[in-house]
Design a protein around this motif. Structure first.
Motif, PDB file in Angstrom:
ATOM      1  N   GLY A 179       0.821  -1.215   0.000  1.00 10.32           N
ATOM      2  CA  GLY A 179       0.000   0.000   0.000  1.00 10.32           C
ATOM      3  C   GLY A 179       0.849   1.256   0.000  1.00 10.32           C
ATOM      4  N   LYS A 180       0.464   2.239  -0.806  1.00 13.92           N
ATOM      5  CA  LYS A 180       1.237   3.476  -0.933  1.00 13.92           C
ATOM      6  C   LYS A 180       1.412   4.186   0.403  1.00 13.92           C
ATOM      7  N   LYS A 181       0.363   4.140   1.241  1.00 12.01           N
ATOM      8  CA  LYS A 181       0.408   4.896   2.492  1.00 12.01           C
ATOM      9  C   LYS A 181       0.841   4.044   3.687  1.00 12.01           C
ATOM     10  N   ASP A 182       1.208   2.783   3.439  1.00 11.69           N
ATOM     11  CA  ASP A 182       1.637   1.913   4.536  1.00 11.69           C
ATOM     12  C   ASP A 182       2.896   2.469   5.203  1.00 11.69           C
ATOM     13  N   LYS A 183       2.956   2.284   6.514  1.00  5.93           N
ATOM     14  CA  LYS A 183       4.150   2.701   7.255  1.00  5.93           C
ATOM     15  C   LYS A 183       4.659   1.535   8.084  1.00  5.93           C
ATOM     16  N   LEU A 184       5.965   1.419   8.168  1.00  2.00           N
ATOM     17  CA  LEU A 184       6.565   0.326   8.925  1.00  2.00           C
ATOM     18  C   LEU A 184       7.424   0.896  10.054  1.00  2.00           C
ATOM     19  N   THR A 185       7.164   0.428  11.272  1.00  3.67           N
ATOM     20  CA  THR A 185       8.002   0.825  12.398  1.00  3.67           C
ATOM     21  C   THR A 185       8.741  -0.405  12.905  1.00  3.67           C
ATOM     22  N   LEU A 186      10.046  -0.316  13.003  1.00  3.12           N
ATOM     23  CA  LEU A 186      10.837  -1.375  13.625  1.00  3.12           C
ATOM     24  C   LEU A 186      11.370  -0.812  14.933  1.00  3.12           C
ATOM     25  N   GLN A 187      11.242  -1.611  15.977  1.00  2.00           N
ATOM     26  CA  GLN A 187      11.725  -1.142  17.266  1.00  2.00           C
ATOM     27  C   GLN A 187      12.521  -2.250  17.934  1.00  2.00           C
ATOM     28  N   ILE A 188      13.712  -1.911  18.372  1.00  4.56           N
ATOM     29  CA  ILE A 188      14.518  -2.875  19.127  1.00  4.56           C
ATOM     30  C   ILE A 188      14.593  -2.393  20.565  1.00  4.56           C
TER      31      ILE A 188
ATOM     32  N   GLY B  65      22.419  -6.212  23.826  1.00  3.10           N
ATOM     33  CA  GLY B  65      22.117  -7.207  24.856  1.00  3.10           C
ATOM     34  C   GLY B  65      20.864  -7.991  24.520  1.00  3.10           C
ATOM     35  N   GLU B  66      20.209  -8.492  25.548  1.00  2.00           N
ATOM     36  CA  GLU B  66      18.976  -9.250  25.315  1.00  2.00           C
ATOM     37  C   GLU B  66      17.821  -8.285  25.131  1.00  2.00           C
ATOM     38  N   GLY B  67      16.774  -8.770  24.451  1.00  5.99           N
ATOM     39  CA  GLY B  67      15.630  -7.881  24.271  1.00  5.99           C
ATOM     40  C   GLY B  67      14.667  -8.390  23.226  1.00  5.99           C
ATOM     41  N   GLN B  68      13.894  -7.472  22.665  1.00  8.62           N
ATOM     42  CA  GLN B  68      12.869  -7.843  21.688  1.00  8.62           C
ATOM     43  C   GLN B  68      12.958  -6.987  20.432  1.00  8.62           C
ATOM     44  N   LEU B  69      12.446  -7.572  19.363  1.00  8.42           N
ATOM     45  CA  LEU B  69      12.248  -6.830  18.114  1.00  8.42           C
ATOM     46  C   LEU B  69      10.743  -6.696  17.907  1.00  8.42           C
ATOM     47  N   LEU B  70      10.308  -5.464  17.704  1.00  6.43           N
ATOM     48  CA  LEU B  70       8.895  -5.200  17.475  1.00  6.43           C
ATOM     49  C   LEU B  70       8.726  -4.715  16.040  1.00  6.43           C
ATOM     50  N   VAL B  71       7.772  -5.289  15.327  1.00  2.18           N
ATOM     51  CA  VAL B  71       7.510  -4.873  13.950  1.00  2.18           C
ATOM     52  C   VAL B  71       6.065  -4.404  13.873  1.00  2.18           C
ATOM     53  N   ILE B  72       5.862  -3.152  13.535  1.00  2.00           N
ATOM     54  CA  ILE B  72       4.499  -2.614  13.453  1.00  2.00           C
ATOM     55  C   ILE B  72       4.258  -2.125  12.032  1.00  2.00           C
ATOM     56  N   GLN B  73       3.279  -2.742  11.386  1.00  2.00           N
ATOM     57  CA  GLN B  73       2.946  -2.347  10.030  1.00  2.00           C
ATOM     58  C   GLN B  73       1.610  -1.624  10.074  1.00  2.00           C
ATOM     59  N   ASP B  74       1.634  -0.362   9.679  1.00  3.79           N
ATOM     60  CA  ASP B  74       0.445   0.471   9.774  1.00  3.79           C
ATOM     61  C   ASP B  74      -0.156   0.648   8.382  1.00  3.79           C
ATOM     62  N   PHE B  75      -1.399   0.173   8.220  1.00  5.87           N
ATOM     63  CA  PHE B  75      -2.034   0.223   6.899  1.00  5.87           C
ATOM     64  C   PHE B  75      -3.011   1.385   6.771  1.00  5.87           C
ATOM     65  N   GLY B  76      -2.810   2.446   7.543  1.00  5.68           N
ATOM     66  CA  GLY B  76      -3.738   3.574   7.457  1.00  5.68           C
ATOM     67  C   GLY B  76      -4.991   3.310   8.259  1.00  5.68           C
ATOM     68  N   MET B  77      -6.103   3.048   7.579  1.00  7.31           N
ATOM     69  CA  MET B  77      -7.380   2.898   8.264  1.00  7.31           C
ATOM     70  C   MET B  77      -7.511   1.559   8.998  1.00  7.31           C
ATOM     71  N   LYS B  78      -6.953   0.509   8.405  1.00  8.89           N
ATOM     72  CA  LYS B  78      -7.119  -0.830   8.993  1.00  8.89           C
ATOM     73  C   LYS B  78      -6.314  -0.982  10.284  1.00  8.89           C
ATOM     74  N   GLU B  79      -6.605  -2.052  11.033  1.00  8.94           N
ATOM     75  CA  GLU B  79      -5.843  -2.375  12.239  1.00  8.94           C
ATOM     76  C   GLU B  79      -4.375  -2.599  11.875  1.00  8.94           C
ATOM     77  N   PRO B  80      -3.450  -2.077  12.654  1.00  8.27           N
ATOM     78  CA  PRO B  80      -2.045  -2.342  12.335  1.00  8.27           C
ATOM     79  C   PRO B  80      -1.663  -3.786  12.645  1.00  8.27           C
ATOM     80  N   TYR B  81      -0.650  -4.266  11.931  1.00  7.37           N
ATOM     81  CA  TYR B  81      -0.104  -5.589  12.226  1.00  7.37           C
ATOM     82  C   TYR B  81       1.052  -5.390  13.206  1.00  7.37           C
ATOM     83  N   ILE B  82       1.049  -6.145  14.301  1.00  4.45           N
ATOM     84  CA  ILE B  82       2.139  -6.029  15.268  1.00  4.45           C
ATOM     85  C   ILE B  82       2.761  -7.399  15.501  1.00  4.45           C
ATOM     86  N   GLY B  83       4.045  -7.510  15.257  1.00 10.72           N
ATOM     87  CA  GLY B  83       4.761  -8.760  15.505  1.00 10.72           C
ATOM     88  C   GLY B  83       5.867  -8.509  16.510  1.00 10.72           C
TER      89      GLY B  83
END
Ligand SMILES: [Zn+2]
Length: 295
Positions: free
Chosen positions: A59-68, A113-131
């Motif tokens: 999607g043109k307006k999709d946004k991806l956030t990666l967080q460590i 160190g130890e921790g998590q990787l968070l992946v958030i895919q934002d599709f605009g109007m729809k619910e975001p995908y969070i992994g």
């Protein structure tokens, strides 16, 4: 020279690949955040992954956030990218102390160190995908590969690298993601795994190719017949603006804005991504208060 991504297929579509040359993009991040080498490498690797993975979105307006989220010198890194591969980011500790691993390379894993990787895919109007997944090593490429494997059931060869010069500038940065398609011949996967293991570091490949991403592909995909399908110029881009800052202030509501006027006579907002400092004066705050709803 600007940064560039390419994508394509190999062996008649049995493999797909994304390759990025991101030296300029990472150098801009370093200049904005004045990062020390380990912080540059950590942020630069995540920005490179972010740019390629952003470009994967449909999607043109999709946004991806990666967080460590880390537990050592670097407690978090955030990057945001769009479907054109434009990326921005910041690292909690831009001045992480120099740490080298047993190979004499910048110890990104040890600094996160130890921790998590968070992946958030934002599709605009729809619910975001969070992994979310646990970090495998904190070296980032392995952590991204694990995310693809366990969250998306997409086995992937991932490499990310940043070479920092003695004067702290970025000498080379880049990465690749290669994914076998579901119908891929297992024999090809064996060849891929074996070849990737023998490859020199991605920052060496960037330097050897003189930053030419097509030449990088010849080295990275050397055993395969491949075809480049698309190229994309990418850059470190922040989309903040005074208008967006004012909109955010309006959303705080009348009471909060009144408090700002009475306590400071102005509002100051600093953008984490590009360090731009916005100062909203008293008169403007009064005008924004008129637009805000009473809370
Ligand atoms: Zn900004």
């Amino acid at each position: 020279m600007g940064s560039k991504l390419i994508r394509g297929i190999a062996e008649s579509g049995q493999l797909r690949f994304f390759i990025g040359e991101t030296t300029d993009l990472v150098e801009k991040a370093r200049k904005i955040h004045e990062t020390t080498p380990v912080s540059s490498a950590a942020l630069g690797r995540l920005l490179t992954a972010s740019s390629m993975m952003g470009w994967m979105m449909k999607g043109k307006k999709d946004k991806l956030t990666l967080q460590i989220k880390g537990s050592a010198d670097i407690s978090h890194i955030v990057t945001v990218s769009d479907s054109e591969g434009k990326a921005k980011g910041y690292v909690s500790n831009s001045k992480a102390p120099l740490k080298l691993n047993e190979k004499g390379k910048l110890d990104v894993g040890g600094s996160i160190g130890e921790g998590q990787l968070l992946v958030i895919q934002d599709f605009g109007m729809k619910e975001p995908y969070i992994g979310q997944s646990e970090l495998v090593s904190g070296e980032i490429a392995e952590d991204i590969a694990a995310y693809f494997m366990y969250s998306k059931q997409e086995p992937s060869a991932v490499s990310l690298g940043v070479f920092v010069e003695r004067d702290f500038s970025i000498g080379a940065a880049g990465g690749f993601i290669i994914q076998p398609m579901p119908d891929c011949n297992p024999f090809l996967i064996d060849i891929l795994e074996d070849h990737v293991k023998r490859l020199e570091s991605i920052s060496d490949i960037v330097r050897k190719s003189g930053g030419n991403v097509s030449k990088m592909a010849e080295i990275i995909l050397e055993p395969f017949l491949f075809e480049i399908l698309e190229e994309q110029e990418v850059s470190y881009t922040c989309d903040c603006s005074r208008k967006k800052v004012e909109k955010a202030i309006i959303s705080l509501g009348k009471d909060e804005i009144l408090k700002m006027i009475e306590e400071d006579g102005k509002a100051q907002v600093n953008c984490h991504f590009c360090n731009t400092n916005y100062v909203i004066g008293k008169e403007r705050l009064k005008a924004l208060m008129d637009e805000a709803t009473a809370s």
